[in-house]
Motif scaffolding. Structure first.
Motif, PDB file in Angstrom:
ATOM      1  N   ALA A 208       0.316  -1.083   0.100  1.00  0.00           N
ATOM      2  CA  ALA A 208      -0.318   0.401   0.257  1.00  0.00           C
ATOM      3  C   ALA A 208       0.988   1.614   0.059  1.00  0.00           C
ATOM      4  CB  ALA A 208      -1.150  -0.504   1.046  1.00  0.00           C
ATOM      5  N   ARG A 209       1.689   1.273   0.645  1.00  0.00           N
ATOM      6  CA  ARG A 209       2.810   2.159   0.856  1.00  0.00           C
ATOM      7  C   ARG A 209       3.905   2.307  -1.112  1.00  0.00           C
ATOM      8  NH1 ARG A 209       8.827   4.142   2.650  1.00  0.00           N
ATOM      9  NH2 ARG A 209       8.434   6.229   1.632  1.00  0.00           N
ATOM     10  N   LEU A 210       3.883   1.746  -1.374  1.00  0.00           N
ATOM     11  CA  LEU A 210       4.665   2.020  -2.808  1.00  0.00           C
ATOM     12  C   LEU A 210       3.275   2.515  -3.688  1.00  0.00           C
ATOM     13  CD1 LEU A 210       6.943  -1.425  -2.796  1.00  0.00           C
ATOM     14  CD2 LEU A 210       7.194   1.149  -2.547  1.00  0.00           C
ATOM     15  N   LEU A 211       1.941   1.728  -3.659  1.00  0.00           N
ATOM     16  CA  LEU A 211       1.241   2.479  -4.458  1.00  0.00           C
ATOM     17  C   LEU A 211       0.044   4.497  -4.230  1.00  0.00           C
ATOM     18  CD1 LEU A 211      -1.801  -0.662  -4.284  1.00  0.00           C
ATOM     19  CD2 LEU A 211      -0.537   0.659  -6.410  1.00  0.00           C
ATOM     20  N   LEU A 212       0.953   3.836  -2.492  1.00  0.00           N
ATOM     21  CA  LEU A 212       0.621   5.678  -3.042  1.00  0.00           C
ATOM     22  C   LEU A 212       1.588   6.893  -2.759  1.00  0.00           C
ATOM     23  CD1 LEU A 212      -0.818   7.522  -0.700  1.00  0.00           C
ATOM     24  CD2 LEU A 212       0.518   7.180   1.489  1.00  0.00           C
ATOM     25  N   ASP A 213       2.961   5.636  -2.917  1.00  0.00           N
ATOM     26  CA  ASP A 213       3.981   6.731  -3.765  1.00  0.00           C
ATOM     27  C   ASP A 213       3.853   6.947  -4.728  1.00  0.00           C
ATOM     28  OD1 ASP A 213       5.681   7.245  -1.458  1.00  0.00           O
ATOM     29  OD2 ASP A 213       6.610   5.580  -1.553  1.00  0.00           O
ATOM     30  N   ASP A 214       3.210   6.000  -5.463  1.00  0.00           N
ATOM     31  CA  ASP A 214       3.500   6.241  -7.057  1.00  0.00           C
ATOM     32  C   ASP A 214       1.696   7.142  -7.459  1.00  0.00           C
ATOM     33  OD1 ASP A 214       4.960   4.323  -8.297  1.00  0.00           O
ATOM     34  OD2 ASP A 214       2.955   2.379  -7.703  1.00  0.00           O
TER      35      ASP A 214
END
Length: 335
Positions: A208-214
Motif C-alpha cells: 500500500a505504501r508503494l502504491l501511495l508513492d505512485d
C-alpha cells in the motif's frame, strides 16, 4: 542455551545492517527505491514462515492455530509500526554515519523500559533505571563534536534531522518490540502461524505504501512492480536478506525469550559496528565516541546485572548483626 546463539547471531546481523545500508548508497543517496526493500524483506519472511509452517503441519497435524478474528485483528498493528520504522531507518542513514546510528539506536532501551512498565507491567529496579539514565548520558556524550578545529560550527556531529529521525526510529523499534512480545506470548499458537499472520499484513501495508508513492508521483516512473528491482545491486539484496533474517530471529526471541534479550543483543552490535566502520569507511573515531561507547557498555552491564553485583558485602559483615542479636538475647536471659 539455544537463545544465546540466536542473540549472538542477531548481534552480528544488526551490526551489519547499517553498514550494508550505507554501502548500498551512491553519492550519499539511493539509486533504488528504498521503500521496496522492506516490502521484499516482508515477502521473504512470509515465504520462509509459510514453508516452516507447512513442514510443521506435516509433522504434527494438531499444530495449534487460532483463526478467530479477535486474535487475527491484532496483527496489523505491529506491521504498521515496523513499516514506519523500516522507512525511517533508511532516511536516518542519509544524515548520520553507521556508528552514530547504532549508538542512537540504544535509546530504545529507554523507551523499552518505559513501555515495559506501562504496558507489560514489568517493574524495573533502581539499578536498571540508573543504567537507563547512564545510557542517555553516554549516547549524548558520543555525539558531542570536538571544537578544537577552526571549522567547528556546531556542537553536534550530524544535522538535527538525523537526530530527530534517530529518536523516532528508537521509539518505533521499542514500541514494535514490546507489542510483538505481548502478541507472541498471548497464546500458545505455533510461532510460524503467528509469523505468517504478522508478515502477511506486513506485505499488504508495504505494498500500500508503494502504491501511495505512485499516486503521489503521478505514475511518472511507472507502477512500482515494473521498477521493483531498479538500481538493485548485490549489496542491496544483502540488505533485504539482512532485514528479513533479523525479523525472523526477533520473532523467535519474542516467543521463547524476552524483549530485553533482543534489545541487549542489538545494542551490543554498537561496538562491532564502530570497529567495522573504521576499516570499511573513512570513519575516524573521536575521543567523545570512545567515551560514549564505554559509558553505554557500562550502562548495559548495570541494566542486566543483579543488584548484588553493585554492592556485595563480605560474609563476615553479613553475619555480624546476627551474632550481635544472639549476644543481646543471652544477656537478657542472664539478667
Amino acid at each position: 542455551m539455544q537463545w544465546y546463539f540466536v542473540a549472538a547471531l542477531l548481534t552480528v546481523l544488526t551490526s551489519s545492517q547499517g553498514i550494508l545500508t550505507t554501502l548500498s548508497q551512491s553519492n550519499g543517496g539511493y539509486k533504488y527505491d528504498y521503500a521496496t526493500v522492506p516490502f521484499l524483506a516482508e515477502a521473504f519472511k512470509l515465504a520462509v514462515s509459510s514453508l516452516l509452517l507447512w513442514q510443521e503441519i506435516r509433522a504434527c497435524p494438531s499444530t495449534r492455530m487460532t483463526t478467530d478474528w479477535r486474535s487475527v485483528r491484532l496483527y496489523p498493528i505491529p506491521s504498521i509500526i515496523y513499516l514506519i520504522h523500516n522507512n525511517v531507518q533508511f532516511a536516518t542513514l542519509t544524515y548520520v554515519d553507521t556508528s552514530t546510528y547504532q549508538i542512537m539506536g540504544n535509546l530504545k532501551i529507554v523507551t523499552t523500559g518505559i513501555l515495559f512498565r506501562l504496558f507489560l507491567k514489568k517493574k524495573l529496579s533502581n539499578l536498571q533505571w540508573m543504567a537507563i539514565v547512564l545510557l542517555a548520558v553516554g549516547t549524548t556524550t558520543s555525539q558531542v563534536k570536538g571544537c578544537g578545529e577552526a571549522s567547528c560550527q556546531s556542537l553536534f556531529s550530524a544535522p538535527i534531522q538525523g537526530y530527530m529521525l534517530g529518536i523516532l526510529s528508537a521509539c518505533m523499534s521499542a514500541l514494535a518490540g514490546v507489542y510483538t512480545e505481548f502478541l507472541m506470548k498471548k497464546n500458545n499458537d505455533s510461532l510460524y502461524w503467528q509469523n505468517v499472520q504478522l508478515y502477511t499484513f506486513g506485505v499488504i501495508f508495504n505494498m500500500a505504501r508503494l502504491l501511495l508513492d505512485d499516486f503521489q508521483g503521478g505514475f511518472e516512473k511507472g507502477p512500482w512492480w515494473q521498477r521493483l528491482f531498479d538500481g538493485y545491486t548485490i549489496t542491496t539484496w544483502m540488505v533485504v536478506l539482512n532485514l528479513g533474517s533479523t525479523g525472523l530471529l526477533v520473532s523467535w526471541l519474542m516467543k521463547y525469550a524476552d524483549n530485553i534479550v533482543k534489545v541487549y543483543s542489538t545494542s551490543m552490535a554498537m561496538l562491532l559496528t564502530m570497529v567495522l566502520s573504521i576499516y570499511l569507511f573513512t570513519f575516524k573515531p573521536t575521543l567523545q565516541l570512545f567515551l560514549g561507547i564505554i559509558i553505554c557498555m557500562m550502562s548495559l552491564h548495570m541494566y542486566f546485572a543483579p543488584p548484588s553485583m553493585l554492592v556485595d558485602y563480605p560474609p563476615n559483615a553479613k553475619a555480624a548483626p546476627e551474632n550481635l542479636k544472639e549476644i543481646t538475647v543471652e544477656r537478657k536471659s542472664d539478667s
